[in-house]
Design a protein around this motif. Sequence first.
Motif, PDB file in Angstrom:
ATOM      1  N   ARG A  60       7.309  20.055  -0.371  1.00  0.00           N
ATOM      2  CA  ARG A  60       8.564  19.340  -1.312  1.00  0.00           C
ATOM      3  C   ARG A  60       7.391  17.740  -0.764  1.00  0.00           C
ATOM      4  O   ARG A  60       6.997  16.776  -1.740  1.00  0.00           O
ATOM      5  CB  ARG A  60       8.886  19.118  -1.619  1.00  0.00           C
ATOM      6  N   ALA A  61       6.964  17.261  -0.079  1.00  0.00           N
ATOM      7  CA  ALA A  61       6.887  16.090   0.508  1.00  0.00           C
ATOM      8  C   ALA A  61       5.591  15.962   0.837  1.00  0.00           C
ATOM      9  O   ALA A  61       4.587  14.669   0.834  1.00  0.00           O
ATOM     10  CB  ALA A  61       7.225  15.751   2.186  1.00  0.00           C
ATOM     11  N   TRP A  62       4.639  16.861   0.914  1.00  0.00           N
ATOM     12  CA  TRP A  62       3.320  16.895   1.487  1.00  0.00           C
ATOM     13  C   TRP A  62       2.433  16.226   0.252  1.00  0.00           C
ATOM     14  O   TRP A  62       2.319  15.035   0.372  1.00  0.00           O
ATOM     15  CB  TRP A  62       2.599  18.543   1.624  1.00  0.00           C
ATOM     16  N   PRO A  63       2.323  16.381  -1.009  1.00  0.00           N
ATOM     17  CA  PRO A  63       1.725  15.102  -2.336  1.00  0.00           C
ATOM     18  C   PRO A  63       2.703  13.682  -1.811  1.00  0.00           C
ATOM     19  O   PRO A  63       1.528  12.932  -2.339  1.00  0.00           O
ATOM     20  CB  PRO A  63       2.620  15.962  -3.620  1.00  0.00           C
ATOM     21  N   CYS A  64       3.781  13.701  -1.821  1.00  0.00           N
ATOM     22  CA  CYS A  64       3.718  12.071  -1.581  1.00  0.00           C
ATOM     23  C   CYS A  64       3.317  11.759  -0.815  1.00  0.00           C
ATOM     24  O   CYS A  64       3.026  10.273  -0.997  1.00  0.00           O
ATOM     25  CB  CYS A  64       5.172  12.249  -1.683  1.00  0.00           C
TER      26      CYS A  64
END
Length: 66
Positions: A60-64
């Motif tokens: 979930r954090a990777w795209p951000c």
Amino acid sequence: TEAALLASIGAPRLRRLGFDVPSPFMDPEHRLYSCLARSAPDTAHSRYNSLVRRLVSFERAWPCAR
């Protein structure tokens, strides 16, 4: 290894995120749990859940972070 099995669990989503992940192992969820249960049966369930939560958090954090 635990890490390889965890990466295998997340392989479909990790590929969609652009990571080069090898073909997943057969039944990685059960294999990971079995691996954890062999080394510490009393904590296998909580360790399994913790690892999966960490994987989902990363996914979930990777795209951000890009």
